[in-house]
Motif scaffolding. Sequence first.
Motif, short mmCIF file in Angstrom:
data_model
loop_
_atom_site.label_atom_id
_atom_site.label_comp_id
_atom_site.label_asym_id
_atom_site.label_seq_id
_atom_site.Cartn_x
_atom_site.Cartn_y
_atom_site.Cartn_z
N ALA A 76 0.85 -1.20 0.00
CA ALA A 76 0.00 0.00 0.00
C ALA A 76 0.87 1.24 0.00
O ALA A 76 1.76 1.38 0.84
CB ALA A 76 -0.92 0.00 1.21
N SER A 77 0.61 2.14 -0.93
CA SER A 77 1.32 3.41 -0.99
C SER A 77 0.84 4.32 0.12
O SER A 77 -0.18 4.05 0.77
CB SER A 77 1.08 4.08 -2.35
OG SER A 77 -0.29 4.45 -2.45
N ALA A 78 1.56 5.42 0.33
CA ALA A 78 1.14 6.39 1.33
C ALA A 78 -0.24 6.95 1.00
O ALA A 78 -1.07 7.19 1.89
CB ALA A 78 2.16 7.53 1.42
N GLY A 79 -0.53 7.13 -0.30
CA GLY A 79 -1.83 7.62 -0.71
C GLY A 79 -2.96 6.66 -0.39
O GLY A 79 -4.05 7.08 0.03
N VAL A 80 -2.70 5.38 -0.57
CA VAL A 80 -3.72 4.37 -0.25
C VAL A 80 -3.96 4.31 1.25
O VAL A 80 -5.10 4.23 1.72
CB VAL A 80 -3.29 2.99 -0.79
CG1 VAL A 80 -4.15 1.87 -0.20
CG2 VAL A 80 -3.39 2.98 -2.31
N ARG A 81 -2.87 4.36 2.04
CA ARG A 81 -3.03 4.33 3.50
C ARG A 81 -3.79 5.57 3.98
O ARG A 81 -4.64 5.48 4.87
CB ARG A 81 -1.66 4.24 4.18
CG ARG A 81 -0.91 2.95 3.88
CD ARG A 81 0.25 2.75 4.82
NE ARG A 81 1.24 3.81 4.74
CZ ARG A 81 2.27 3.82 3.89
NH1 ARG A 81 2.44 2.82 3.03
NH2 ARG A 81 3.14 4.82 3.89
N LYS A 82 -3.51 6.72 3.37
CA LYS A 82 -4.20 7.95 3.74
C LYS A 82 -5.68 7.85 3.38
O LYS A 82 -6.56 8.25 4.17
CB LYS A 82 -3.55 9.13 3.02
CG LYS A 82 -4.19 10.49 3.34
CD LYS A 82 -3.38 11.61 2.69
CE LYS A 82 -3.95 13.00 3.03
NZ LYS A 82 -5.24 13.23 2.39
N ALA A 83 -5.98 7.32 2.20
CA ALA A 83 -7.37 7.18 1.78
C ALA A 83 -8.14 6.25 2.71
O ALA A 83 -9.29 6.51 3.05
CB ALA A 83 -7.43 6.65 0.35
#
Length: 333
Positions: A76-83
């Motif tokens: 999971a990218s940082a963007g996915v974790r943030k989402a």
Amino acid sequence: MLITEPWTTIADRLGLVATAPPEGSDADVVLAGADWPSTAYRTKTFPAPIRPATVHAHAASARERGIWLLLVVPSASAGVRKAALEENVSLLIVPGSPGSHVRGSLLSPAGRRDLADPTAATEPSRRPGRIPWATYALAFELLEAPKTSQRVLAGRIGVTQPRISQALQDLGDAVHRTPTGWEVRSPDYLADWVLARYPWQPRIATSWLTLDPPVTAAQRATAHLREGGIEHAVGGDVAADSIAPWARPSSTWIWTAVPVDLQEIEATPTTADAANLFLAVPDDPYLLRSADRPKNGYPVLSPWRVWIDLAHQGHDDAADALRRHLTTRRGPA
């Protein structure tokens, strides 16, 4: 990917047991354990990495069903974790390579539990353990009042003087002792120290859409919270505008002790990118205690905590303007 592996890990490391959902349910699994209510989840497993848009789409579908969502991904990218955090979606990262560990977060009505990588504890670091919350509370107090005695600091934060002594050691070269107490060497240095280390991410955040402008939305929401006896404080750009007006606020951000349903004040739950009102439950136990509570109006976070809100929410121009104002002020208003 071993699909059974997440449930074994959850049982071993969090003490949560996975069982089958009731017949006819839209859920795929039920997790329950000590201090964790029986919670049904709709699960979706992906064999390849996903994008943040995928998280938002599946979260919207789960909301329509009125059920919690749990995503299982190989990375999971940082963007996915943030989402996932923005959508209150549970996310488990299950790498396919041998010897890798399950990581991620689970959310339920009881809050959030993290599955940290167990190997992280054995990796060398420059300091043992995480920085205590009281140390951050001290840093914020010193930013507000750069020259303060240890006794006064202990009283403001609500800890013992020995605990303040330990926290001062954590701050290292950012502070130094003077004949009258403790003094910040440089507000900019201490502000950078806090910004680089403070774990701002909320435990839980919910997003809402209202027809009110941000300040009015803050007034209505805080009145509702006050009537319910729920501890809260306004942060973000609404709070910043009340401290040092710079630009018209674009959204309302309110920290609360517990999650709250705002549909009673005609707010509609929505995705973070469509929302203009956010409620966030902090991990920091000192955040709400430190708020300014005027007799008239709503409670507001202390100015430097508002700055942290702006910086971490990506309101860079407003954060820079507020920081310049606070640094120039050099002390309590």
